[in-house]
Design a protein around this motif. Structure first.
Motif, mmCIF file in Angstrom:
data_model
loop_
_atom_site.group_PDB
_atom_site.id
_atom_site.type_symbol
_atom_site.label_atom_id
_atom_site.label_comp_id
_atom_site.label_asym_id
_atom_site.label_seq_id
_atom_site.Cartn_x
_atom_site.Cartn_y
_atom_site.Cartn_z
ATOM 1 N N PRO A 45 0.571 4.969 1.059
ATOM 2 C CA PRO A 45 -0.309 5.894 1.771
ATOM 3 C C PRO A 45 -0.385 7.268 1.128
ATOM 4 O O PRO A 45 -1.359 7.997 1.332
ATOM 5 C CB PRO A 45 0.310 5.966 3.173
ATOM 6 C CG PRO A 45 1.744 5.573 2.979
ATOM 7 C CD PRO A 45 1.741 4.578 1.861
ATOM 8 N N GLY A 52 -3.099 0.478 -8.279
ATOM 9 C CA GLY A 52 -4.174 0.984 -7.446
ATOM 10 C C GLY A 52 -5.392 1.455 -8.202
ATOM 11 O O GLY A 52 -6.471 1.624 -7.607
ATOM 12 N N ASN A 88 -0.352 7.895 -2.242
ATOM 13 C CA ASN A 88 -1.101 7.886 -3.495
ATOM 14 C C ASN A 88 -1.615 6.472 -3.749
ATOM 15 O O ASN A 88 -0.852 5.587 -4.138
ATOM 16 C CB ASN A 88 -0.217 8.346 -4.660
ATOM 17 C CG ASN A 88 -0.983 8.451 -5.962
ATOM 18 O OD1 ASN A 88 -2.190 8.192 -6.025
ATOM 19 N ND2 ASN A 88 -0.294 8.824 -7.027
ATOM 20 N N SER A 89 -2.905 6.257 -3.519
ATOM 21 C CA SER A 89 -3.464 4.909 -3.648
ATOM 22 C C SER A 89 -3.342 4.366 -5.061
ATOM 23 O O SER A 89 -3.357 3.144 -5.261
ATOM 24 C CB SER A 89 -4.937 4.910 -3.223
ATOM 25 O OG SER A 89 -5.710 5.775 -4.040
ATOM 26 N N LEU A 103 0.823 -1.199 0.000
ATOM 27 C CA LEU A 103 0.000 0.000 0.000
ATOM 28 C C LEU A 103 0.866 1.261 0.000
ATOM 29 O O LEU A 103 1.863 1.337 0.718
ATOM 30 C CB LEU A 103 -0.915 0.018 1.230
ATOM 31 C CG LEU A 103 -1.909 -1.146 1.357
ATOM 32 C CD1 LEU A 103 -2.571 -1.125 2.727
ATOM 33 C CD2 LEU A 103 -2.962 -1.071 0.262
ATOM 34 N N ASN A 158 -0.628 1.914 -5.314
ATOM 35 C CA ASN A 158 -0.680 0.608 -4.646
ATOM 36 C C ASN A 158 -0.258 -0.474 -5.644
ATOM 37 O O ASN A 158 -0.629 -0.428 -6.816
ATOM 38 C CB ASN A 158 -2.092 0.301 -4.153
ATOM 39 C CG ASN A 158 -2.514 1.184 -2.998
ATOM 40 O OD1 ASN A 158 -1.703 1.901 -2.416
ATOM 41 N ND2 ASN A 158 -3.795 1.138 -2.665
#
Length: 243
Positions: A109, A156, A111-112, A107, A115
């Motif tokens: 945190p 992501g 910038n999703s 993950l 992911n």
């Protein structure tokens, strides 16, 4: 020479290796969340994580139990497995099947969209399969940059590729979430009624864990200290013998 000097390398090896972890739900959910509850009346020798819901899919995930997270590359290889019981999966009143996937996610945190997830289809959930079935996958080489056979990646935003600069191994080196799920990347199912239970969720490192570089240095230093102790111990013995 003291025995403690001899034990330094072995102790460091143990500390540097990932350990096996299993949740059989005897002690509750142990960090597992999703559209399921711990069912003490149903399990494969223990309670289970039981989904009885109408939903787009099953999601059993963990982002808080350190035993399932972290750096998978600390071991040369790893096996991921679970037991599954499919009582029923119906769509518009008709029994259907669904694939079950394992997803490992790093993950971001900040910038999703960045992911990074690697995933593998473990098998098929079907009410036609009697009783519990064990589904598993073994990663033989956690240092591999390319995807092993059957594995894929997703970013992501749901695109079927890892973010720029990421590799299979780099995701394994920082697993923030593990998930067992019927949500298939780049595929969508309608509302489905599930009665499916999972048990014995496990991550098991293969034999031959790979020590971290710092541990190698400490091990070498420990061996050096042990050798020095041997030399110091032998010197006076030789003098006595020659007297």
């Amino acid at each position: 020479m003291k025995l403690a000097h001899l034990l330094i390398p072995a102790a460091l090896w143990t500390a540097s290796a990932a350990t096996a972890e299993t949740t059989d739900f005897s002690n509750g959910a142990e960090g597992w969340i999703g559209n399921a509850v711990v069912d003490t009346s149903l399990g494969n020798t223990a309670p289970s994580f039981h989904t009885q819901a109408e939903s787009f899919g099953i999601s059993w995930r963990n982002d808080s139990n350190a035993g399932f997270l972290g750096d998978y590359t600390r071991s040369a290889g790893v096996t991921i497995s679970l037991d599954v019981l499919t009582n029923s999966i119906t769509y518009l009143g008709t029994e259907v099947t669904r694939g079950l996937f394992v997803k490992l996610t790093d993950l971001d945190p900040a910038n999703s969209a960045d992911n990074a997830t690697v995933y593998y289809r473990l098998g098929t959930l079907s009410a036609a399969i009697d009783g519990w079935q064990t589904l598993s996958v073994t990663i033989d080489d956690t240092s591999a940059a390319a995807f092993p056979s059957g594995w894929g990646g997703v970013d992501g935003d749901g695109f079927l590729n890892l973010p720029a600069g990421r590799t299979f191994a780099s995701v394994l080196a920082n697993v923030d979430q593990i998930e067992f799920t019927t949500y298939e990347p780049d595929y969508f199912y309608g509302f489905t009624v599930f009665d499916v239970a999972g048990d014995n969720f496990s991550v098991t490192p293969l034999a031959g864990a790979v020590p971290e570089p710092a541990s190698w240095a400490m091990m070498i230093a420990g061996i050096g200290l042990a050798g020095g102790a041997l030399r110091r111990r032998r010197t006076p013995l030789l003098r006595v013998a020659g007297a």
